[in-house]
Design a protein around this motif. Sequence first.
Motif, PDB file in Angstrom:
ATOM      1  N   PHE A 195       2.247  -4.803  -1.206  1.00 11.09           N
ATOM      2  CA  PHE A 195       0.950  -5.406  -0.900  1.00 11.09           C
ATOM      3  C   PHE A 195       0.196  -4.557   0.117  1.00 11.09           C
ATOM      4  N   VAL A 196      -1.125  -4.443  -0.059  1.00  9.34           N
ATOM      5  CA  VAL A 196      -2.003  -3.840   0.950  1.00  9.34           C
ATOM      6  C   VAL A 196      -3.151  -4.824   1.154  1.00  9.34           C
ATOM      7  N   THR A 197      -3.424  -5.163   2.418  1.00  6.93           N
ATOM      8  CA  THR A 197      -4.464  -6.138   2.744  1.00  6.93           C
ATOM      9  C   THR A 197      -5.593  -5.484   3.523  1.00  6.93           C
ATOM     10  N   GLY A 198      -6.814  -5.837   3.148  1.00  2.49           N
ATOM     11  CA  GLY A 198      -8.000  -5.394   3.884  1.00  2.49           C
ATOM     12  C   GLY A 198      -8.946  -6.569   4.035  1.00  2.49           C
ATOM     13  N   GLY A 199      -9.974  -6.403   4.855  1.00  2.86           N
ATOM     14  CA  GLY A 199     -10.966  -7.466   5.037  1.00  2.86           C
ATOM     15  C   GLY A 199     -11.764  -7.687   3.763  1.00  2.86           C
ATOM     16  N   ASP A 200     -12.484  -8.822   3.688  1.00  4.55           N
ATOM     17  CA  ASP A 200     -13.237  -9.126   2.461  1.00  4.55           C
ATOM     18  C   ASP A 200     -14.420  -8.181   2.248  1.00  4.55           C
ATOM     19  N   ASP A 201     -14.756  -7.366   3.268  1.00  9.79           N
ATOM     20  CA  ASP A 201     -15.833  -6.390   3.119  1.00  9.79           C
ATOM     21  C   ASP A 201     -15.290  -4.991   2.807  1.00  9.79           C
ATOM     22  N   GLU A 202     -13.985  -4.902   2.617  1.00  9.19           N
ATOM     23  CA  GLU A 202     -13.346  -3.599   2.360  1.00  9.19           C
ATOM     24  C   GLU A 202     -13.501  -3.219   0.893  1.00  9.19           C
ATOM     25  N   ASN A 203     -13.445  -1.928   0.624  1.00 10.80           N
ATOM     26  CA  ASN A 203     -13.551  -1.411  -0.735  1.00 10.80           C
ATOM     27  C   ASN A 203     -12.192  -1.551  -1.440  1.00 10.80           C
ATOM     28  N   GLU A 204     -12.186  -2.286  -2.562  1.00 17.24           N
ATOM     29  CA  GLU A 204     -10.928  -2.519  -3.290  1.00 17.24           C
ATOM     30  C   GLU A 204     -10.301  -1.215  -3.776  1.00 17.24           C
ATOM     31  N   LEU A 205     -11.140  -0.251  -4.138  1.00 15.36           N
ATOM     32  CA  LEU A 205     -10.610   1.016  -4.646  1.00 15.36           C
ATOM     33  C   LEU A 205      -9.858   1.778  -3.557  1.00 15.36           C
ATOM     34  N   VAL A 206     -10.364   1.711  -2.332  1.00 15.59           N
ATOM     35  CA  VAL A 206      -9.675   2.363  -1.215  1.00 15.59           C
ATOM     36  C   VAL A 206      -8.320   1.684  -0.994  1.00 15.59           C
ATOM     37  N   LEU A 207      -8.318   0.356  -0.994  1.00 11.59           N
ATOM     38  CA  LEU A 207      -7.061  -0.379  -0.800  1.00 11.59           C
ATOM     39  C   LEU A 207      -6.081  -0.082  -1.945  1.00 11.59           C
ATOM     40  N   ALA A 208      -6.597  -0.005  -3.167  1.00 13.90           N
ATOM     41  CA  ALA A 208      -5.745   0.303  -4.322  1.00 13.90           C
ATOM     42  C   ALA A 208      -5.183   1.720  -4.216  1.00 13.90           C
ATOM     43  N   THR A 209      -5.981   2.644  -3.666  1.00  9.98           N
ATOM     44  CA  THR A 209      -5.517   4.023  -3.483  1.00  9.98           C
ATOM     45  C   THR A 209      -4.421   4.090  -2.430  1.00  9.98           C
ATOM     46  N   VAL A 210      -4.564   3.302  -1.356  1.00 13.53           N
ATOM     47  CA  VAL A 210      -3.515   3.223  -0.324  1.00 13.53           C
ATOM     48  C   VAL A 210      -2.230   2.673  -0.940  1.00 13.53           C
ATOM     49  N   LEU A 211      -2.365   1.593  -1.718  1.00 15.99           N
ATOM     50  CA  LEU A 211      -1.205   0.991  -2.382  1.00 15.99           C
ATOM     51  C   LEU A 211      -0.524   2.010  -3.298  1.00 15.99           C
ATOM     52  N   GLN A 212      -1.305   2.731  -4.098  1.00 13.06           N
ATOM     53  CA  GLN A 212      -0.730   3.696  -5.029  1.00 13.06           C
ATOM     54  C   GLN A 212      -0.041   4.833  -4.275  1.00 13.06           C
ATOM     55  N   GLY A 213      -0.644   5.290  -3.173  1.00 15.77           N
ATOM     56  CA  GLY A 213      -0.027   6.341  -2.358  1.00 15.77           C
ATOM     57  C   GLY A 213       1.299   5.891  -1.781  1.00 15.77           C
ATOM     58  N   PHE A 214       1.335   4.651  -1.279  1.00 19.59           N
ATOM     59  CA  PHE A 214       2.576   4.089  -0.734  1.00 19.59           C
ATOM     60  C   PHE A 214       3.624   3.991  -1.827  1.00 19.59           C
ATOM     61  N   PHE A 215       3.231   3.437  -2.974  1.00 19.84           N
ATOM     62  CA  PHE A 215       4.162   3.281  -4.086  1.00 19.84           C
ATOM     63  C   PHE A 215       4.685   4.640  -4.571  1.00 19.84           C
ATOM     64  N   ASP A 216       3.780   5.610  -4.737  1.00 14.94           N
ATOM     65  CA  ASP A 216       4.191   6.943  -5.214  1.00 14.94           C
ATOM     66  C   ASP A 216       5.156   7.608  -4.234  1.00 14.94           C
ATOM     67  N   ALA A 217       4.857   7.501  -2.928  1.00 17.97           N
ATOM     68  CA  ALA A 217       5.727   8.114  -1.917  1.00 17.97           C
ATOM     69  C   ALA A 217       7.106   7.457  -1.924  1.00 17.97           C
ATOM     70  N   VAL A 218       7.139   6.125  -2.005  1.00 17.76           N
ATOM     71  CA  VAL A 218       8.419   5.411  -2.040  1.00 17.76           C
ATOM     72  C   VAL A 218       9.193   5.804  -3.298  1.00 17.76           C
ATOM     73  N   THR A 219       8.500   5.906  -4.419  1.00 20.07           N
ATOM     74  CA  THR A 219       9.146   6.302  -5.682  1.00 20.07           C
ATOM     75  C   THR A 219       9.786   7.683  -5.542  1.00 20.07           C
ATOM     76  N   LEU A 220       9.052   8.624  -4.950  1.00 21.57           N
ATOM     77  CA  LEU A 220       9.596   9.976  -4.759  1.00 21.57           C
ATOM     78  C   LEU A 220      10.788   9.964  -3.802  1.00 21.57           C
ATOM     79  N   LEU A 221      10.644   9.251  -2.688  1.00 24.83           N
ATOM     80  CA  LEU A 221      11.713   9.243  -1.676  1.00 24.83           C
ATOM     81  C   LEU A 221      12.973   8.524  -2.161  1.00 24.83           C
ATOM     82  N   LEU A 222      12.785   7.526  -3.020  1.00 23.89           N
ATOM     83  CA  LEU A 222      13.948   6.805  -3.568  1.00 23.89           C
ATOM     84  C   LEU A 222      14.400   7.418  -4.893  1.00 23.89           C
ATOM     85  N   ARG A 223      13.884   8.586  -5.208  1.00 30.15           N
ATOM     86  CA  ARG A 223      14.230   9.313  -6.423  1.00 30.15           C
ATOM     87  C   ARG A 223      14.129   8.433  -7.678  1.00 30.15           C
TER      88      ARG A 223
END
Length: 184
Positions: A83-111
Motif C-alpha cells: 500500500f502507498v497512501t497520499g493526501g486526497d490532492d495527491e496525483n494517483e499516478l505518482v503514488l502508483a509509480t512509488v508503489l510500482q518502484g517499491f514492488f519492483d525493488a522488493v521483487t528484485l531483492l527477494l529474487r
Amino acid sequence: MAGFLLNYDSCPVVKNILLLDSEGKRVAVKYYSDDWPTNSAKLAFEKSIFTKTQKTNARTEAEITMFENNIIVYKFVQDLHFFVTGGDDENELVLATVLQGFFDAVTLLLRNNVEQREALENLDLILLCLDEIVDGGMVLETDGNIIAGKVSSHNMDDGAPLSEQTITQALATAREHLTRSLLR
C-alpha cells in the motif's frame, strides 16, 4: 539552472508505505505524516484499509481507492499486500509509480520469491528500500532497479565469498583490496 526554485508545495508527498500480510498484520511499515500520531491509530488505519481492500482483485495491477480523505494505491502479490497512501490532492499516478518502484525493488531483492516468509527473512532489505524510496514524505526514487541497487550496495558484505557477490560487488571488493594493498 539560474532562477530555479524548488516549490515544496508542488512536490508529491507520501503519507505512508505499508507492507501487510494476508491477515492484515504488519510486515514492514513506514509513516511520513502525523495523521496517525499513535501506534494504535496506525494499527487501526492498517486494519481499516486492509478490511476495505481485501475483497478486491489487485493481483494483476494496482488498484486505487479513497479512504478517510486519502488516496491509497495498492497491489497484492502472493500473501503480501503493498500500500502507498497520499493526501486526497495527491496525483494517483505518482503514488502508483512509488508503489510500482517499491514492488519492483522488493521483487528484485527477494529474487522473484515475493512472499511473506522470504520478506520477513529479508526485512532489513525491505526497510532499506523504504528509506531509498521516500524520505520525510518526499519521493526520492521510483525506479525499482536503482532502489534495489542502492539497497544491495548498502548491504554488500565484503566478507562474502566472491562467488556469492554480483559482478559490481566483486569489482568493488577487488578495488577496495587493491587500494588497501597500495596504501600499505
